[in-house]
Scaffold this motif. Sequence first.
Motif, PDB file in Angstrom:
ATOM      1  N   LYS A   1       0.833  -1.216   0.000  1.00 19.03           N
ATOM      2  CA  LYS A   1       0.000   0.000   0.000  1.00 19.03           C
ATOM      3  C   LYS A   1       0.858   1.254   0.000  1.00 19.03           C
ATOM      4  O   LYS A   1       0.593   2.213  -0.731  1.00 19.03           O
ATOM      5  CB  LYS A   1      -0.925   0.004   1.214  1.00 19.03           C
ATOM      6  N   GLN A   2       1.888   1.245   0.839  1.00 20.19           N
ATOM      7  CA  GLN A   2       2.729   2.432   0.967  1.00 20.19           C
ATOM      8  C   GLN A   2       3.463   2.748  -0.330  1.00 20.19           C
ATOM      9  O   GLN A   2       3.560   3.900  -0.742  1.00 20.19           O
ATOM     10  CB  GLN A   2       3.731   2.225   2.116  1.00 20.19           C
ATOM     11  N   GLN A   3       3.974   1.703  -0.996  1.00 18.03           N
ATOM     12  CA  GLN A   3       4.724   1.913  -2.238  1.00 18.03           C
ATOM     13  C   GLN A   3       3.780   2.177  -3.421  1.00 18.03           C
ATOM     14  O   GLN A   3       4.055   3.035  -4.263  1.00 18.03           O
ATOM     15  CB  GLN A   3       5.580   0.673  -2.537  1.00 18.03           C
ATOM     16  N   ALA A   4       2.677   1.432  -3.486  1.00 16.46           N
ATOM     17  CA  ALA A   4       1.757   1.566  -4.621  1.00 16.46           C
ATOM     18  C   ALA A   4       1.047   2.914  -4.617  1.00 16.46           C
ATOM     19  O   ALA A   4       0.719   3.457  -5.682  1.00 16.46           O
ATOM     20  CB  ALA A   4       0.730   0.436  -4.604  1.00 16.46           C
ATOM     21  N   GLY A   5       0.817   3.471  -3.436  1.00 17.77           N
ATOM     22  CA  GLY A   5       0.094   4.737  -3.340  1.00 17.77           C
ATOM     23  C   GLY A   5       0.758   5.872  -4.082  1.00 17.77           C
ATOM     24  O   GLY A   5       0.092   6.791  -4.566  1.00 17.77           O
ATOM     25  N   SER A   6       2.086   5.808  -4.205  1.00 21.19           N
ATOM     26  CA  SER A   6       2.802   6.895  -4.876  1.00 21.19           C
ATOM     27  C   SER A   6       2.563   6.912  -6.381  1.00 21.19           C
ATOM     28  O   SER A   6       2.873   7.897  -7.058  1.00 21.19           O
ATOM     29  CB  SER A   6       4.313   6.783  -4.588  1.00 21.19           C
ATOM     30  N   TRP A   7       1.989   5.816  -6.927  1.00 20.76           N
ATOM     31  CA  TRP A   7       1.742   5.740  -8.370  1.00 20.76           C
ATOM     32  C   TRP A   7       0.320   6.125  -8.770  1.00 20.76           C
ATOM     33  O   TRP A   7       0.020   6.257  -9.956  1.00 20.76           O
ATOM     34  CB  TRP A   7       2.044   4.326  -8.873  1.00 20.76           C
ATOM     35  N   VAL A   8      -0.554   6.305  -7.803  1.00 22.74           N
ATOM     36  CA  VAL A   8      -1.952   6.626  -8.108  1.00 22.74           C
ATOM     37  C   VAL A   8      -2.079   7.924  -8.922  1.00 22.74           C
ATOM     38  O   VAL A   8      -2.827   7.966  -9.906  1.00 22.74           O
ATOM     39  CB  VAL A   8      -2.789   6.685  -6.816  1.00 22.74           C
ATOM     40  N   PRO A   9      -1.356   8.997  -8.560  1.00 23.42           N
ATOM     41  CA  PRO A   9      -1.488  10.220  -9.361  1.00 23.42           C
ATOM     42  C   PRO A   9      -1.102  10.043 -10.825  1.00 23.42           C
ATOM     43  O   PRO A   9      -1.692  10.661 -11.699  1.00 23.42           O
ATOM     44  CB  PRO A   9      -0.527  11.202  -8.661  1.00 23.42           C
ATOM     45  N   LEU A  10      -0.108   9.181 -11.100  1.00 22.98           N
ATOM     46  CA  LEU A  10       0.293   8.963 -12.491  1.00 22.98           C
ATOM     47  C   LEU A  10      -0.825   8.298 -13.283  1.00 22.98           C
ATOM     48  O   LEU A  10      -1.076   8.655 -14.437  1.00 22.98           O
ATOM     49  CB  LEU A  10       1.562   8.109 -12.553  1.00 22.98           C
TER      50      LEU A  10
END
Length: 296
Positions: A74-83
């Motif tokens: 969750k912590q790592q994947a969340g940073s890709w949501v805006p892209l």
Amino acid sequence: MCIFWPPRLVLAMLMPILVTSEYEYLSWKDLGDSYGKSPQCVDIPEDLRLCYTVGYHRMLLPNLLEHETMAEVKQQAGSWVPLVHKRCHSGTQVFLCSLFAPVCLDRPIYPCRKLCESVRDSCTPIMEAFGFPWPEMLNCSKFPQDDMCIATNATDVPQSPENSPTCPPCDNEMSTEVILEHMCASEFAIKTKIKEIKIENLDKKLILQKRRKPVKQGNLKKEELRKLVLYLKNGADCPCQQLENLGSHYLIMGRKAGKRYLLTGIHKWDRSSKEVKKALKKLKSYKCPVYDVAFK
């Protein structure tokens, strides 16, 4: 032979006996041994926002990026949501989720190299506009070319610039969720007015008024804040509606990239806006994704 796998997934299957791939697939047992934890199929939780809507409901853990716990995913994947929200390529979510939340099968299935390259080539300009490089963990040379792998349909092509001409940091919805995403992806945020805009090479250079109120100061020192000049990367030829009238106050977000500070988000500051108020209030307790780790 290709098998279409909803939504928009294709298993590009070639006969392994006839193909020598530089990429070795691991069995479930080998995968567990390499991670130190036996793989298991688990439900994709609703708060794994990157992949909850990808089209299947169960994922392998540890995943194909060697994340062993759901909290780490969750912590790592969340940073890709805006892209994904920037819609730079129609296969972005499929590509990322094949690694962060791989579908449960009797063998791990990786994304095809062509899919990786297509997403990378379409989305890197967007990422660079926000000061992020394409990370080494997604180096496309790691992924298979000819063996069983995940591709997108022929209709899933990169979106042309004409479909989304707005400068990426200016292409924002006025919603609490989007404002929080941009605040998290930014190292600092301030309330200020813009004095002047200049064109410098391919960029727009934003010269700010002297009065600047930090909303999220991050590592920005007082002297750096006083001298702060922001650049809208590759902004000379793309429109930014927020910069058409410089009489307003702005919520301006940015991050340092090399020796310059890049504009990563901009919203007209409107005290009557419930969404801005909600975002600023929620930011105090909001747990942001770890961008610096994800984009190394």
